[in-house]
Write a protein that holds these residues in place. Sequence first.
Motif, PDB file in Angstrom:
ATOM      1  N   ILE A 228     -30.698   6.772  11.836  1.00 41.02           N
ATOM      2  CA  ILE A 228     -31.708   6.867  12.892  1.00 41.02           C
ATOM      3  C   ILE A 228     -31.328   7.911  13.940  1.00 41.02           C
ATOM      4  O   ILE A 228     -32.162   8.711  14.381  1.00 41.02           O
ATOM      5  CB  ILE A 228     -31.911   5.501  13.576  1.00 41.02           C
ATOM      6  CG1 ILE A 228     -32.313   4.436  12.542  1.00 41.02           C
ATOM      7  CG2 ILE A 228     -32.954   5.587  14.673  1.00 41.02           C
ATOM      8  CD1 ILE A 228     -32.325   3.034  13.084  1.00 41.02           C
ATOM      9  N   ASP A 286     -33.911   1.780  17.496  1.00 40.27           N
ATOM     10  CA  ASP A 286     -34.248   3.197  17.664  1.00 40.27           C
ATOM     11  C   ASP A 286     -34.054   3.680  19.092  1.00 40.27           C
ATOM     12  O   ASP A 286     -34.536   4.745  19.470  1.00 40.27           O
ATOM     13  CB  ASP A 286     -35.683   3.461  17.221  1.00 40.27           C
ATOM     14  CG  ASP A 286     -36.706   2.640  17.999  1.00 40.27           C
ATOM     15  OD1 ASP A 286     -36.296   1.732  18.766  1.00 40.27           O
ATOM     16  OD2 ASP A 286     -37.914   2.879  17.832  1.00 40.27           O
ATOM     17  N   ASP A 364     -39.931   3.965  15.620  1.00 45.64           N
ATOM     18  CA  ASP A 364     -39.431   4.983  14.693  1.00 45.64           C
ATOM     19  C   ASP A 364     -39.427   4.410  13.280  1.00 45.64           C
ATOM     20  O   ASP A 364     -38.731   3.423  13.009  1.00 45.64           O
ATOM     21  CB  ASP A 364     -38.017   5.403  15.098  1.00 45.64           C
ATOM     22  CG  ASP A 364     -37.494   6.566  14.269  1.00 45.64           C
ATOM     23  OD1 ASP A 364     -38.046   6.831  13.184  1.00 45.64           O
ATOM     24  OD2 ASP A 364     -36.522   7.205  14.713  1.00 45.64           O
TER      25      ASP A 364
END
Length: 395
Positions: A228, A286, A364
């Motif tokens: 991420i 995220d 995300d």
Amino acid sequence: MVFFGVGSVVFGKMSDIYNLKTLITMGLLIYCGGSLLGFLGHTNYFLVIAARIIQGIGGSSISALMMTIIARYIPPEHRGKAFGLLGSTVAFSEGIGPAVGGYIAGNYHWAALFLIPFLTLLALPFLHQILPDERPRKSKVDFPGAILLVVGISSLILYLTEHQWPLIAGSFLFLALFAQHIRHTDQPFIEPELFTKRDYMLGITSGFILIGTGMGLLFMVPLMLNAIHQLPADLIGWTLFPGSMSVIVLGGVGGSLADKRGNSLVFHAGLLFFMISATSLSLFADKSPWLISVALLPAFAGISFIKTAVSNSVTQTLDKQDVGIGMGMFGLVSFFSEAVGTALVGKVLADRMFDFSLSPIVTDPSAFPYSNLLLFLIGPILLGGALYRTAFQRG
């Protein structure tokens, strides 16, 4: 790792029969013998593998015998603190070991890592001075039973990596033969009555679920930080560093609380910390890596408290003559649960089973599988807690 896991059971059983001083000395000498072979034969791949096997066998003695020493010689009112200190020492070692190893390998030569285990020999004079002299019990080691168990468990552990059906089939076959063997053998490797101890079996099952879940979570976070946030390995290490170091303090705190207020309080505090961390990590998946670092702190606290409470509770279910093999089995279950936890988390992430939007806070798409899996982990945490309460919380 395979030989380390199964070796803890063998040494645990032997500690119920032979002198602990002798076993520890033998284990450390085997460990250092493997290290010497690895150092001298580091240019030969197969000698390095052989050296690692020998190291695993020797190192497993410490894993099993340290828990046996605590269970056998530390009074119950101080046993929680002892388990907590042992757990925090192990956790600190696991955190600092890769850093030391990386420094030596990067600045000198990786073969020099085989020299570090010789420092363990410095502990032998102190252990010989402190440990009481024991007379060996008039008993024998059931080597056929030990071989059946070792082959069965080794095949099961290897199956988690190789995923080949002959391994799992062989595991079930040898474990079935082991179960048949111990029912019809005088002085079996593991007394069948141990498996009938309800609280003991519930305790190690609870430990299996919770330790495996904790290892799965800790295995997942570095993958999440890389996938991420695209963090490199060194920054991932710094993100995990505060939690790793906090275990040094938390182990002693959890152990002292267990002695003063009882295992149940420490266990449920650990369970609460664990769930808070899993939920926070899911929501912050995220967000900033430093938020993830903070959210990890309760996980380290929770895992430390749970290990201390479960270890201490399990020892209280064992008779004196079963302490060695009982704690050896618990050590094996703990090791096996870590392998299962990491393998299952890796499988779920690789197959993208949770790759969908669930939490409105996480936006995300690359964070969806991690965030959802972290929430899912609350289920096994609650299951492990329920099993512990069934075994050890009366009334």
